[in-house]
Each structure stands twice: as C-alpha cells, then as structure tokens.
Design a protein around this motif. Sequence first.
Motif, PDB file in Angstrom:
ATOM      1  N   SER A  10      30.769  37.764  58.209  1.00  0.00           N
ATOM      2  CA  SER A  10      29.817  38.441  59.099  1.00  0.00           C
ATOM      3  C   SER A  10      30.398  39.766  59.556  1.00  0.00           C
ATOM      4  O   SER A  10      31.617  39.979  59.514  1.00  0.00           O
ATOM      5  N   GLU A  12      30.632  40.764  62.543  1.00  0.00           N
ATOM      6  CA  GLU A  12      31.485  40.496  63.711  1.00  0.00           C
ATOM      7  C   GLU A  12      32.886  40.083  63.267  1.00  0.00           C
ATOM      8  O   GLU A  12      33.885  40.556  63.811  1.00  0.00           O
ATOM      9  N   THR A  13      32.963  39.215  62.269  1.00  0.00           N
ATOM     10  CA  THR A  13      34.261  38.764  61.757  1.00  0.00           C
ATOM     11  C   THR A  13      35.030  39.953  61.192  1.00  0.00           C
ATOM     12  O   THR A  13      36.220  40.117  61.463  1.00  0.00           O
ATOM     13  N   GLU A  15      34.646  43.154  61.940  1.00  0.00           N
ATOM     14  CA  GLU A  15      35.046  44.042  63.034  1.00  0.00           C
ATOM     15  C   GLU A  15      36.316  43.519  63.703  1.00  0.00           C
ATOM     16  O   GLU A  15      37.226  44.277  64.014  1.00  0.00           O
ATOM     17  N   ARG A  16      36.364  42.215  63.892  1.00  0.00           N
ATOM     18  CA  ARG A  16      37.537  41.592  64.517  1.00  0.00           C
ATOM     19  C   ARG A  16      38.773  41.786  63.617  1.00  0.00           C
ATOM     20  O   ARG A  16      39.845  42.127  64.092  1.00  0.00           O
ATOM     21  N   LEU A  34      33.244  46.081  55.894  1.00  0.00           N
ATOM     22  CA  LEU A  34      32.351  46.236  57.045  1.00  0.00           C
ATOM     23  C   LEU A  34      31.292  47.301  56.762  1.00  0.00           C
ATOM     24  O   LEU A  34      30.105  47.093  57.045  1.00  0.00           O
ATOM     25  N   THR A  38      27.330  46.264  56.778  1.00  0.00           N
ATOM     26  CA  THR A  38      26.378  46.842  57.733  1.00  0.00           C
ATOM     27  C   THR A  38      25.414  47.835  57.080  1.00  0.00           C
ATOM     28  O   THR A  38      24.470  48.286  57.723  1.00  0.00           O
TER      29      THR A  38
END
Length: 156
Positions: A10, A12-13, A15-16, A34, A38
Amino acid sequence: MYNLPDVAESAETLERLVRKEKDAQIQRRFQMLLLLKTGEAKSRSGAARQLDVHRHTVSDWLELYEEGGIEKIQEVGDPGPEPGQKSIPPEVVEALKDRLAEPEGFGSYTEIQQWLAEEHGIELPYSTVHGIVRYEIGAKPKVPRPSHPKKTSRSK
C-alpha cells in the motif's frame, strides 16, 4: 512501452518504508515504488526523471521487484572494483616502462595494446591503454623519425 509491475504494498506502507530507511539507495527504490503506486509517475522514464536516475536503473530496480518483491529490491549489488584497483599488474607496468624507455619504443598506443595482449595476456580498451601510458606513466609511444638532412649536417 514496457508494462509496469503491480505494486503489492500500500502507499502507506511504502511511505513508512521511505521514511524509516537509512540507506539512500534503498530509500530511492522504495520512493520509486511509491511514485508508481500513487500514479505520480506513469512510466519508468517518469520515475527516473523524478528520482534523478537513468531509466535503465529504474528498469533494473523493477526487475528486482518482479523477481522477489520488497525483499529483493533491498539487495544492493557490488559497486564494482575497489578505488585504486589497477587494470595492469605492477610487474607488467614495470615491463611497459622498460619497453617505453627503449629507443624504438612503440609506433602507437594500438601497438602498446597489442603488446600487452600478446606478451602479457592483458586485453584492454584503447582509451585505458592511452590513459595509463600518457597520464599514469607519463610517457608517449615513440618511434625515431628520420632527422632532416640540414639539421644533422652543420656547416662550420
């Protein structure tokens, strides 16, 4: 145009992962995933431009990702030869210096290239031979040229 792989993680994953990764090389690879996830980058070239790397680099990273996912993309290969590694062993450099010091020398850098291949089994590109002889050894191939008759016979 090549198909882009589906990024399983994902946004979010990813980005982390980008935030917490310490290794800049790996962080850039996560950033690429990423961008693709996106839709900020719609192609390999687009991702390459945003990350300031060559599109082939992005292709290599995506190949790693397709082979083994997020784990495989974290594998960083060997950077290549150690700084200061020589393409000609020191003993061959000495033999080359001796040969260059002889009056007949060599006719050209190509001749030096051939001599290295035949005498020492070292195959090197012309540019490498030129760089070593000219800049590292500080020599030039030299062939005695006939001197002009007026130069050699001085009238008294």
